[in-house]
Design a protein around this motif. Structure first.
Motif, PDB file in Angstrom:
ATOM      1  N   ILE A   1       2.941   7.831  17.695  1.00  0.00           N
ATOM      2  CA  ILE A   1       3.989   7.763  16.680  1.00  0.00           C
ATOM      3  C   ILE A   1       3.579   8.544  15.441  1.00  0.00           C
ATOM      4  N   GLU A   2       2.345   8.341  14.986  1.00  0.00           N
ATOM      5  CA  GLU A   2       1.857   9.048  13.804  1.00  0.00           C
ATOM      6  C   GLU A   2       1.915  10.554  13.994  1.00  0.00           C
ATOM      7  N   GLY A   3       1.482  11.011  15.175  1.00  0.00           N
ATOM      8  CA  GLY A   3       1.398  12.442  15.419  1.00  0.00           C
ATOM      9  C   GLY A   3       2.747  13.130  15.396  1.00  0.00           C
ATOM     10  N   TYR A   4       3.709  12.600  16.159  1.00  0.00           N
ATOM     11  CA  TYR A   4       4.961  13.333  16.225  1.00  0.00           C
ATOM     12  C   TYR A   4       5.829  13.115  14.988  1.00  0.00           C
ATOM     13  N   THR A   5       5.713  11.967  14.309  1.00  0.00           N
ATOM     14  CA  THR A   5       6.479  11.794  13.077  1.00  0.00           C
ATOM     15  C   THR A   5       5.969  12.717  11.982  1.00  0.00           C
TER      16      THR A   5
ATOM     17  N   ASP B   1       2.941   3.339   7.859  1.00  0.00           N
ATOM     18  CA  ASP B   1       4.240   3.055   8.469  1.00  0.00           C
ATOM     19  C   ASP B   1       4.052   2.585   9.909  1.00  0.00           C
ATOM     20  N   ALA B   2       3.232   3.318  10.692  1.00  0.00           N
ATOM     21  CA  ALA B   2       3.006   2.954  12.094  1.00  0.00           C
ATOM     22  C   ALA B   2       2.346   1.579  12.199  1.00  0.00           C
ATOM     23  N   LEU B   3       1.380   1.312  11.318  1.00  0.00           N
ATOM     24  CA  LEU B   3       0.716   0.010  11.332  1.00  0.00           C
ATOM     25  C   LEU B   3       1.695  -1.111  10.977  1.00  0.00           C
TER      26      LEU B   3
ATOM     27  N   THR C   1      13.239  10.779   1.377  1.00  0.00           N
ATOM     28  CA  THR C   1      13.135  10.099   2.675  1.00  0.00           C
ATOM     29  C   THR C   1      12.149   8.940   2.608  1.00  0.00           C
ATOM     30  N   SER C   2      10.980   9.171   2.025  1.00  0.00           N
ATOM     31  CA  SER C   2       9.968   8.116   1.961  1.00  0.00           C
ATOM     32  C   SER C   2      10.449   6.941   1.124  1.00  0.00           C
ATOM     33  N   ALA C   3      11.196   7.219   0.047  1.00  0.00           N
ATOM     34  CA  ALA C   3      11.749   6.129  -0.773  1.00  0.00           C
ATOM     35  C   ALA C   3      12.740   5.299   0.042  1.00  0.00           C
ATOM     36  N   ARG C   4      13.567   5.969   0.845  1.00  0.00           N
ATOM     37  CA  ARG C   4      14.521   5.252   1.689  1.00  0.00           C
ATOM     38  C   ARG C   4      13.802   4.425   2.743  1.00  0.00           C
ATOM     39  N   LEU C   5      12.765   5.005   3.357  1.00  0.00           N
ATOM     40  CA  LEU C   5      12.018   4.277   4.379  1.00  0.00           C
ATOM     41  C   LEU C   5      11.353   3.029   3.797  1.00  0.00           C
ATOM     42  N   ARG C   6      10.807   3.147   2.597  1.00  0.00           N
ATOM     43  CA  ARG C   6      10.177   1.980   1.963  1.00  0.00           C
ATOM     44  C   ARG C   6      11.203   0.869   1.727  1.00  0.00           C
ATOM     45  N   ALA C   7      12.382   1.253   1.254  1.00  0.00           N
ATOM     46  CA  ALA C   7      13.433   0.253   1.020  1.00  0.00           C
ATOM     47  C   ALA C   7      13.864  -0.400   2.321  1.00  0.00           C
ATOM     48  N   GLU C   8      13.984   0.383   3.378  1.00  0.00           N
ATOM     49  CA  GLU C   8      14.371  -0.172   4.673  1.00  0.00           C
ATOM     50  C   GLU C   8      13.289  -1.093   5.223  1.00  0.00           C
ATOM     51  N   HIS C   9      12.017  -0.725   5.028  1.00  0.00           N
ATOM     52  CA  HIS C   9      10.921  -1.608   5.437  1.00  0.00           C
ATOM     53  C   HIS C   9      11.033  -2.969   4.764  1.00  0.00           C
ATOM     54  N   ARG C  10      11.297  -2.961   3.478  1.00  0.00           N
ATOM     55  CA  ARG C  10      11.420  -4.216   2.728  1.00  0.00           C
ATOM     56  C   ARG C  10      12.574  -5.056   3.268  1.00  0.00           C
TER      57      ARG C  10
ATOM     58  N   ALA D   1       0.833  -1.207   0.000  1.00  0.00           N
ATOM     59  CA  ALA D   1       0.000   0.000   0.000  1.00  0.00           C
ATOM     60  C   ALA D   1       0.866   1.255   0.000  1.00  0.00           C
ATOM     61  N   MET D   2       1.975   1.204   0.713  1.00  0.00           N
ATOM     62  CA  MET D   2       2.875   2.362   0.753  1.00  0.00           C
ATOM     63  C   MET D   2       3.528   2.617  -0.603  1.00  0.00           C
ATOM     64  N   GLU D   3       3.674   1.564  -1.397  1.00  0.00           N
ATOM     65  CA  GLU D   3       4.375   1.684  -2.675  1.00  0.00           C
ATOM     66  C   GLU D   3       3.439   1.923  -3.849  1.00  0.00           C
ATOM     67  N   THR D   4       2.259   1.318  -3.826  1.00  0.00           N
ATOM     68  CA  THR D   4       1.403   1.361  -5.017  1.00  0.00           C
ATOM     69  C   THR D   4       0.424   2.519  -5.026  1.00  0.00           C
ATOM     70  N   SER D   5       0.041   3.011  -3.861  1.00  0.00           N
ATOM     71  CA  SER D   5      -0.979   4.053  -3.828  1.00  0.00           C
ATOM     72  C   SER D   5      -0.410   5.464  -3.747  1.00  0.00           C
ATOM     73  N   ALA D   6       0.936   5.567  -3.677  1.00  0.00           N
ATOM     74  CA  ALA D   6       1.600   6.873  -3.579  1.00  0.00           C
ATOM     75  C   ALA D   6       0.905   7.777  -2.558  1.00  0.00           C
ATOM     76  N   PRO D   7       0.799   7.328  -1.298  1.00  0.00           N
ATOM     77  CA  PRO D   7       0.052   8.101  -0.295  1.00  0.00           C
ATOM     78  C   PRO D   7       0.760   9.405   0.060  1.00  0.00           C
ATOM     79  N   ASP D   8      -0.031  10.366   0.557  1.00  0.00           N
ATOM     80  CA  ASP D   8       0.574  11.600   1.046  1.00  0.00           C
ATOM     81  C   ASP D   8       1.291  11.319   2.360  1.00  0.00           C
ATOM     82  N   GLU D   9       1.912  12.348   2.922  1.00  0.00           N
ATOM     83  CA  GLU D   9       2.728  12.143   4.117  1.00  0.00           C
ATOM     84  C   GLU D   9       1.917  11.531   5.266  1.00  0.00           C
ATOM     85  N   LYS D  10       0.728  12.074   5.517  1.00  0.00           N
ATOM     86  CA  LYS D  10      -0.077  11.595   6.641  1.00  0.00           C
ATOM     87  C   LYS D  10      -0.475  10.139   6.457  1.00  0.00           C
ATOM     88  N   GLU D  11      -0.915   9.770   5.258  1.00  0.00           N
ATOM     89  CA  GLU D  11      -1.320   8.386   5.006  1.00  0.00           C
ATOM     90  C   GLU D  11      -0.122   7.457   5.039  1.00  0.00           C
TER      91      GLU D  11
END
Length: 229
Positions: A169-173, A142-144, A186-195, A127-137
């Motif tokens: 976590i969602e609020g302060y991040t 990410d938190a989930l 940053t989001s691209a790096r986080l996605r790679a690290e998640h994987r 979902a993080m990769e295919t839906s191109a969510p905004d920062e909040k989503e």
């Protein structure tokens, strides 16, 4: 001892003695009051406090869903307390980061590769990769994802603590992302690290997964100008 503490102690003793269990209905207010030697109004107040703590759930009307039922939701009270502390600045962000490091490195090291929560984590990554969510989503997903990894470890208390941390976590991040120079990078790096974390757990390499989680958490906060040390 306050009324709600009396009712809580009574419920604890009933659970420990096996006279009540999760899923059972509480006796009526009158019976609770008689057993504790308090007024019905005081018994009602105590039960309402237990409901706010997530220990019991009050049904309405009649039928199978009626009455006050004992539940198992330890994250509810933890979550409410954490949100209040965050709102009043009594819980420094640095403390949350250090707590995350303690909980999440342990969870990653003990996560079971075949746990159903790992499938949930994979779906969140997609979902993080295919839906191109905004920062909040993105940060919600990410938190989930991090909560799913904690659930995969199979420790009920660790899972409850991570669930209770989720909204904080969602609020302060989200606030911290506003200080980042390039969210897309940053989001691209986080996605790679998640994987990488997910793959390490799937490969049953808990030591590597724990190391990757620590670098992942610390790296984000260092980029935002916050140290966890």
């Amino acid at each position: 001892m306050r009324t709600h503490q009396l009712v809580q102690s009574w419920l604890e003793s009933q659970l420990e003695a096996g006279r009540l269990a999760v899923g059972d209905r509480l006796p009526g207010e009158r019976m609770v009051a008689e057993q504790l030697g308090i007024s019905r109004a005081s018994a009602r107040e105590g039960i309402r406090v237990l409901e706010a703590m997530g220990i019991v759930r009050a049904g309405v009307g009649s039928g199978p869903g009626a009455g006050t039922v004992i539940t198992a939701n330890p994250g509810a009270a933890l979550g409410a307390a954490l949100r209040l502390h965050m709102a009043t600045s009594h819980l420094p962000v640095e403390d949350i980061v250090q707590t995350r490091l303690l909980l999440e490195t342990w969870a990653a090291a003990h996560a079971k590769p075949a746990a159903p929560a790992m499938d949930d984590a994979a779906a969140l990554l997609d979902a993080m990769e295919t839906s191109a969510p905004d920062e909040k989503e993105f940060l919600r997903l990410d938190a989930l994802f991090h909560v799913a990894l904690a659930d995969a470890a199979g420790n009920v208390l660790i899972g409850a603590m991570m669930s209770s941390l989720r909204e904080s976590i969602e609020g302060y991040t989200l606030r911290l992302t506003r200080t980042l120079p390039n969210w897309a990078a940053t989001s691209a790096r986080l996605r790679a690290e998640h994987r990488d974390i997910h793959n390490a757990i799937r490969n049953d390499d808990g030591a590597l997964a724990a190391q990757l989680v620590a670098s992942h958490i610390e790296g984000f906060y260092e980029e935002a100008g916050l140290s966890a040390s």
